[in-house]
Design a protein around this motif. Sequence first.
Motif, short mmCIF file in Angstrom:
data_model
loop_
_atom_site.label_atom_id
_atom_site.label_comp_id
_atom_site.label_asym_id
_atom_site.label_seq_id
_atom_site.Cartn_x
_atom_site.Cartn_y
_atom_site.Cartn_z
N LYS A 7 10.05 19.44 27.86
CA LYS A 7 8.96 19.04 26.67
C LYS A 7 8.52 20.05 26.25
O LYS A 7 7.97 19.97 24.37
N LEU A 8 8.65 21.65 26.13
CA LEU A 8 8.85 22.67 25.34
C LEU A 8 9.71 22.67 24.21
O LEU A 8 8.56 23.01 23.26
N ASN A 9 11.00 22.04 23.94
CA ASN A 9 11.63 21.84 23.02
C ASN A 9 11.03 20.73 21.87
O ASN A 9 11.78 21.27 21.01
N GLY A 10 10.62 20.31 21.51
CA GLY A 10 9.72 19.91 20.43
C GLY A 10 8.12 20.02 20.21
O GLY A 10 8.38 19.43 19.35
N VAL A 11 8.52 21.22 20.98
CA VAL A 11 7.04 22.37 20.29
C VAL A 11 7.19 23.02 19.28
O VAL A 11 8.29 23.44 19.58
N VAL A 12 6.69 22.99 18.02
CA VAL A 12 7.12 23.51 17.27
C VAL A 12 5.78 24.67 17.16
O VAL A 12 4.80 24.63 17.46
N SER A 13 6.26 26.66 17.32
CA SER A 13 5.86 27.49 18.08
C SER A 13 6.16 28.27 17.40
O SER A 13 6.41 29.59 18.91
N PRO A 14 6.08 29.02 16.46
CA PRO A 14 6.95 29.81 16.36
C PRO A 14 6.11 30.95 16.07
O PRO A 14 4.80 31.14 16.27
N THR A 15 6.71 32.53 16.08
CA THR A 15 5.90 33.41 16.14
C THR A 15 5.25 33.72 15.21
O THR A 15 4.49 33.13 13.26
N GLY A 16 3.46 33.97 15.58
CA GLY A 16 2.47 33.55 14.83
C GLY A 16 2.15 32.74 14.95
O GLY A 16 0.89 32.31 13.45
N GLN A 17 2.47 31.72 14.64
CA GLN A 17 2.04 30.17 14.67
C GLN A 17 2.04 29.09 16.15
O GLN A 17 2.69 28.24 16.29
N GLU A 18 2.22 29.64 17.26
CA GLU A 18 2.32 29.19 18.01
C GLU A 18 0.76 28.27 18.75
O GLU A 18 0.44 27.68 20.54
N GLU A 19 -0.52 28.09 18.25
CA GLU A 19 -1.40 27.02 18.40
C GLU A 19 -1.07 25.24 19.37
O GLU A 19 -1.05 25.33 20.32
N ALA A 20 0.08 25.19 18.85
CA ALA A 20 0.23 23.90 19.53
C ALA A 20 1.99 24.68 20.83
O ALA A 20 1.18 23.32 21.87
N GLY A 21 2.52 25.18 21.14
CA GLY A 21 2.78 26.07 22.04
C GLY A 21 1.52 25.64 23.31
O GLY A 21 1.38 26.11 24.39
N SER A 22 0.58 27.17 23.11
CA SER A 22 0.16 27.35 23.43
C SER A 22 -1.54 26.24 24.31
O SER A 22 -1.08 26.18 26.11
N LYS A 23 -0.58 24.79 23.85
CA LYS A 23 -1.99 24.00 24.74
C LYS A 23 -1.04 23.39 25.48
O LYS A 23 -1.55 22.98 26.80
N VAL A 24 -0.12 23.28 25.02
CA VAL A 24 0.63 22.83 25.82
C VAL A 24 0.86 23.50 26.90
O VAL A 24 1.36 22.83 28.91
N VAL A 25 1.72 24.75 26.96
CA VAL A 25 1.93 25.48 28.36
C VAL A 25 0.27 25.84 28.66
O VAL A 25 0.61 25.93 30.91
N ALA A 26 -0.93 25.86 27.93
CA ALA A 26 -2.13 25.77 29.14
C ALA A 26 -2.08 24.23 29.88
O ALA A 26 -2.59 24.79 31.51
N GLU A 27 -1.75 22.75 29.71
CA GLU A 27 -1.37 21.97 30.32
C GLU A 27 -0.84 22.10 31.59
O GLU A 27 -1.18 21.65 32.47
N MET A 28 0.55 22.95 31.03
CA MET A 28 0.85 22.48 32.36
C MET A 28 1.48 23.65 33.60
O MET A 28 1.23 23.37 34.64
N ILE A 29 -0.06 25.08 33.27
CA ILE A 29 0.29 25.65 34.53
C ILE A 29 -1.26 25.20 35.30
O ILE A 29 -1.66 25.42 36.40
N ALA A 30 -2.41 24.70 34.33
CA ALA A 30 -3.56 24.48 34.50
C ALA A 30 -3.37 24.00 35.99
O ALA A 30 -4.55 24.25 36.75
#
Length: 331
Positions: A7-30
Amino acid sequence: MYEMLKKLNGVVSPTGQEEAGSKVVAEMIAPFVDEVRIDPIGNVIAHKKGNGKRVMFAAHIDCVGLMVTYIEDGGFIRFAPLGGPRPDTMNGARVQFFDGTIGIVCKDDAFTGSVTYDKLFIDIGAKDGDEVKQKLRIGDYATFDSPLYQLGQSRLVGPYMDDRLGIVTLIKAVSELKNCPNDLWFAFTVLEEVSSAGAKTAATQIDAEYGVAVDVIFCSDVPDAKKDGPRDIQLGKGPAIKYMDRLTISSPKVNRLLEAAAERKGIALQREAHNIGGSDSQEMQRALGGMYATTLSIPLRYMHTPAEMCEISDLEDTAAMLREFMETEIK
Ligand SMILES: [Zn+2]
């Protein structure tokens, strides 16, 4: 863990532009914690309540990438690196921009010298610069668009094992907790690849007594690698406890707790000591009054390339020892 990595592999989330990654990780751990939020800088901060010592875990969300710096009239895109993707491995790499546009990193075929960023450009198949500008502008960003897959019996390959392996091993550990005697805080941090600024602000908010960053470490088990250092790390021999890197000397106190957790579970450990690199633990040590902090490293080949490789058993061992560490009350 494989499904989370997919799931994370499809997320474009480079350093300094992590908004998409943060959203997915927050959902995963919730589902596995009491509270989760995303702070202004983009860190995901999750809390699993317990009555004991405050313990912080960190794994970074950001990864290496590219940013558009100039669009040539001919339709080629010049870029600057976000973090440290390795230019010698980038020729031919497929990249995905934040808006879904696909491109290929290329160089002039006649150029045979050493490849540096200024010799590379991105081709998105546009006829000229105007066509590129209809989609992309200076400041837009991209990451490697490479698949995640199993290779051989026991290995995984993908572009962003650094540090999604840290994220998924921590989430797996917390998802399986049977008890929680310590007060656990999870920071999935931004900006590690350039400054560890996310770890600094997360550690300041959390103000824990103990800290473990979970990250990756280069391997020395490939042809032509120097066996006598600066490291001696192999795939499949278990996670490595860090004793020292260029920016930190790890807390002996936390290292002993991790070693004891691994021993109780019968998990083999490797030992990491060298004078290169760093991790989020450097900022955890310095935050506020400081914390006892170290790094647990997952062995990784071909770091910062489109094809980073890890061993599945190292992930399982890392998650199992982290769980044991979390479930044991720190006195
Ligand atoms: Zn990392």
